[in-house]
Design a protein around this motif. Structure first.
Motif, short mmCIF file in Angstrom:
data_model
loop_
_atom_site.label_atom_id
_atom_site.label_comp_id
_atom_site.label_asym_id
_atom_site.label_seq_id
_atom_site.Cartn_x
_atom_site.Cartn_y
_atom_site.Cartn_z
N PHE A 152 -49.02 -7.05 27.94
CA PHE A 152 -49.86 -5.62 27.64
C PHE A 152 -51.40 -5.75 27.92
O PHE A 152 -51.92 -4.76 28.67
CB PHE A 152 -49.82 -5.01 26.03
N GLU A 153 -52.17 -6.71 27.73
CA GLU A 153 -53.51 -6.75 28.24
C GLU A 153 -53.42 -7.06 29.67
O GLU A 153 -54.43 -6.62 30.41
CB GLU A 153 -54.01 -7.97 27.35
N LEU A 154 -52.69 -7.72 30.18
CA LEU A 154 -52.37 -7.86 31.68
C LEU A 154 -52.37 -6.52 32.46
O LEU A 154 -53.09 -6.17 33.27
CB LEU A 154 -51.34 -8.87 31.91
N LEU A 155 -51.32 -5.85 31.92
CA LEU A 155 -50.90 -4.51 32.58
C LEU A 155 -52.02 -3.69 32.41
O LEU A 155 -52.55 -2.77 33.22
CB LEU A 155 -49.75 -3.96 31.95
N LYS A 156 -52.69 -3.69 31.09
CA LYS A 156 -53.86 -2.72 30.99
C LYS A 156 -55.07 -2.97 31.71
O LYS A 156 -55.83 -2.13 32.31
CB LYS A 156 -54.30 -2.68 29.51
N SER A 157 -55.55 -4.39 31.97
CA SER A 157 -56.35 -4.88 32.74
C SER A 157 -56.34 -4.37 34.20
O SER A 157 -57.36 -4.26 34.88
CB SER A 157 -56.69 -6.30 32.77
N GLN A 158 -55.03 -4.21 34.78
CA GLN A 158 -54.91 -3.82 36.33
C GLN A 158 -54.62 -2.36 36.31
O GLN A 158 -54.12 -1.88 37.50
CB GLN A 158 -53.69 -4.76 36.59
N GLY A 159 -54.77 -1.51 35.25
CA GLY A 159 -54.29 -0.47 35.48
C GLY A 159 -53.06 0.13 35.57
O GLY A 159 -52.52 1.24 36.15
N TYR A 160 -52.10 -0.45 35.07
CA TYR A 160 -50.59 -0.29 35.07
C TYR A 160 -50.00 0.48 33.81
O TYR A 160 -48.70 0.75 33.83
CB TYR A 160 -49.67 -1.58 35.33
N ILE A 161 -50.79 0.79 32.99
CA ILE A 161 -50.41 1.81 31.74
C ILE A 161 -50.04 3.12 32.15
O ILE A 161 -50.56 3.63 32.76
CB ILE A 161 -51.33 1.78 30.63
N ASN A 162 -48.87 3.46 31.83
CA ASN A 162 -48.08 4.99 32.27
C ASN A 162 -48.18 5.01 33.73
O ASN A 162 -47.96 6.10 34.44
CB ASN A 162 -49.31 5.88 31.73
N ARG A 163 -47.76 4.12 34.35
CA ARG A 163 -47.35 3.83 35.65
C ARG A 163 -46.12 3.54 36.06
O ARG A 163 -45.41 2.65 35.10
CB ARG A 163 -48.41 3.02 36.52
N ASP A 164 -45.42 3.97 36.99
CA ASP A 164 -43.92 3.39 37.21
C ASP A 164 -44.03 1.79 37.45
O ASP A 164 -44.49 1.53 38.52
CB ASP A 164 -43.46 4.42 38.30
N LYS A 185 -39.95 -10.78 23.84
CA LYS A 185 -41.02 -9.91 24.36
C LYS A 185 -41.96 -10.97 25.38
O LYS A 185 -42.46 -10.87 26.27
CB LYS A 185 -41.81 -9.51 23.08
N ASP A 186 -41.76 -12.45 24.91
CA ASP A 186 -42.61 -13.46 25.45
C ASP A 186 -41.98 -13.41 26.86
O ASP A 186 -42.51 -14.40 27.76
CB ASP A 186 -42.64 -14.71 24.78
N LYS A 187 -40.74 -13.29 27.27
CA LYS A 187 -39.95 -13.56 28.40
C LYS A 187 -39.90 -12.33 29.38
O LYS A 187 -39.18 -12.48 30.29
CB LYS A 187 -38.50 -14.23 28.13
N MET A 188 -40.46 -11.41 29.17
CA MET A 188 -40.43 -10.25 30.04
C MET A 188 -41.51 -10.26 31.24
O MET A 188 -42.60 -10.93 31.08
CB MET A 188 -40.95 -8.95 29.23
N HIS A 189 -40.91 -10.05 32.44
CA HIS A 189 -41.87 -9.87 33.55
C HIS A 189 -42.05 -8.45 33.98
O HIS A 189 -41.08 -7.78 33.71
CB HIS A 189 -41.22 -10.86 34.79
N PHE A 190 -43.10 -8.33 34.69
CA PHE A 190 -43.36 -6.90 35.15
C PHE A 190 -43.75 -6.82 36.70
O PHE A 190 -44.43 -7.78 37.08
CB PHE A 190 -44.52 -6.02 34.29
N PHE A 191 -42.98 -5.79 37.38
CA PHE A 191 -43.20 -5.79 38.79
C PHE A 191 -43.67 -4.26 39.15
O PHE A 191 -43.28 -3.36 38.59
CB PHE A 191 -41.78 -6.02 39.57
N ASP A 192 -44.74 -4.24 40.22
CA ASP A 192 -45.11 -2.84 40.89
C ASP A 192 -43.96 -2.27 41.27
O ASP A 192 -43.05 -3.12 42.08
CB ASP A 192 -46.00 -3.42 41.83
N ARG A 226 -44.62 -9.28 41.58
CA ARG A 226 -44.93 -9.50 40.22
C ARG A 226 -46.23 -9.27 39.88
O ARG A 226 -47.39 -9.52 40.65
CB ARG A 226 -44.40 -11.06 40.05
N ILE A 227 -46.64 -8.56 38.84
CA ILE A 227 -47.94 -8.25 38.45
C ILE A 227 -48.50 -9.38 37.60
O ILE A 227 -47.79 -9.89 36.77
CB ILE A 227 -47.89 -6.96 37.50
N ARG A 228 -49.42 -10.01 38.17
CA ARG A 228 -50.15 -11.23 37.73
C ARG A 228 -51.79 -10.92 37.72
O ARG A 228 -52.30 -10.24 38.75
CB ARG A 228 -49.81 -12.37 38.28
#
Length: 413
Positions: free
Chosen positions: A303-315, A387-394, A400-402
């Motif tokens: 969540f902190e990773l996604l938040k820091s890169q502006g991915y909250i509420n983005r597809d 939860k620890d094994k989820m990955h997120f992609f743009d 992959r979002i990193r």
């Protein structure tokens, strides 16, 4: 100095079709490099350029510190093993093994020594007087590999050498190739479309798609951290599950059905305006309400990773391997806020584990669960995502979002 280097290598055919785009890699001595990807992705073309069987359109091929673009195949100090074995039917195993040395006029004593050494390594001594038609598929494959070994080349090239063998024999030959690689301590470059071969044989895997390198990594790194959605879907059996949706500001992943279409007008809204539109959409949409009820918690780190890169509420795309879609009680308790109800559409028993085919909203999801956790035919059950094994992609770039990609995202804005 690396054993073999490809620098910005391209292959363009006379009709204008480009088969390989800007291929770059440094291969160290003793590595087992596997070029993997679906049919037509450019992996065999790349191997043939290294062998000298295809001309390099642009870029540099360096073997043992020497640029070899214009050298004939026989002068490149490589040996190639083909998919169809390419044995001489009228020759014995001994004669097939010795053929390349014979045409090079190698001394008879040295030739015999090399042939016997290769036959000993590959377990072919009892078959030296047989013709290829008297051998099994696995034995013919070993003869083909032996013809490469006797030359003592700088680099071994293998083009889908196991594809003509049955499943059991492929497993045996994989083990033999790994033993051979360790024994010879030589550099191997191996082409396959079988990702199981790639994972079991390689020190590093090069995944290709449509002529482009998608990722170069060790098998573990590629399995754990795929670079993009293509690699995530290609590496692993079964492949990763993909779920399309968004992560909300309270740290939950919610399937795409809960949100209105992200039009340009919607994207231009402020966060407050988007919240208002989202709530109105959910209020008037039964499917959206159902998606909201199936929300799953994201780990604090992600969540902190996604938040820091502006991915909250983005597809975005959430991806998770079937091994981490869990049914057992301990995992359900551990991930109590990442549970969803589902109906098992199909289940396959594969020895020590089951594959459960279900859906997370409109997303197809496969769970790979221990056979001890399945009692008879399942219907409606509760599953959870680890939860620890989820990955997120743009969702747009598929990457992959990193953390290191934060600068790139800011630049695009």
């Amino acid at each position: 100095m690396s054993d073999l280097i490809l620098r910005n290598v391209n292959k363009i055919y006379p009709n204008g079709v480009q088969a390989v785009f800007d291929f770059n890699i440094d291969i160290e001595h003793g590595e087992f490099i596997v070029l993997a990807g679906p049919s037509g992705c450019g992996k065999s073309t790349t191997l043939r350029m290294i062998a000298g069987l295809e001309e390099i359109s642009s870029g540099d091929l360096i073997i043992n510190g020497k640029r070899v673009n214009d050298l004939a195949p026989k002068d490149r100090d490589i040996a190639m093993v083909f998919q169809n074995y390419a044995l001489y039917a009228h020759m014995t195993v001994y004669q097939n093994l010795a053929f390349s040395l014979t045409i090079r006029k190698v001394d008879e004593d040295e030739k015999h020594r090399r042939v016997m050494q290769a036959a000993e390594i590959l377990g072919l001594v009892p078959y030296l007087n047989r013709k290829p038609k008297q051998l099994s598929g696995g034995q013919r494959q070993r003869v083909a590999v032996g013809r490469a070994i006797v030359r003592n080349p700088f680099v071994f090239l293998l083009d889908e050498p196991l594809s003509n063998l049955d499943a059991k024999l492929r497993g045996t030959m994989r083990k033999e190739l790994m033993t051979l690689h360790n024994r010879l301590n030589a550099t191997f470059i191996y082409v396959t479309h079988d990702q199981i071969e790639a994972l079991t044989l390689a020190t590093r895997i090069v995944v290709m798609s449509e002529g482009r390198v998608q990722q170069i990594a060790t098998p573990k790194e590629m399995f754990d951290n795929p670079e993009n959605l293509f690699v995530a879907g290609f590496i692993g059996t079964p492949p990763m599950n993909f779920c399309y949706g968004r992560v909300t500001k309270d740290g939950y992943f919610i399937s795409k059905e809960a949100f209105p279409q992200a039009t340009e007008e919607y994207k231009a809204m402020s966060e407050e305006e988007k919240d208002k539109v989202d709530k109105e959409f959910i209020k008037n949409n039964e499917l959206a309400e159902k998606a909201l009820a199936c929300k799953v918690k994201v780990s604090k780190e992600k969540f902190e990773l996604l938040k820091s890169q502006g991915y909250i509420n983005r597809d975005i795309v959430m991806a998770i391997r079937p091994e981490y879609v869990c049914l057992e009680e301990a995992k359900l308790k551990e991930n109590a806020d990442a549970i969803f109800d589902c109906e098992i559409e199909l289940q396959e028993m594969l020895g020590s584990y089951y594959l459960l085919y279900t859906k997370y909203m409109d997303n197809n999801v496969i769970a790979k669960v221990d056979v001890r956790d399945v009692r008879g035919k399942l219907g409606n059950v509760k599953l959870c995502f680890d939860k620890d094994k989820m990955h997120f992609f743009d969702a747009q770039t598929t990457r992959r979002i990193r953390p290191e990609e934060y600068v790139g995202i800011k630049e695009e804005k």
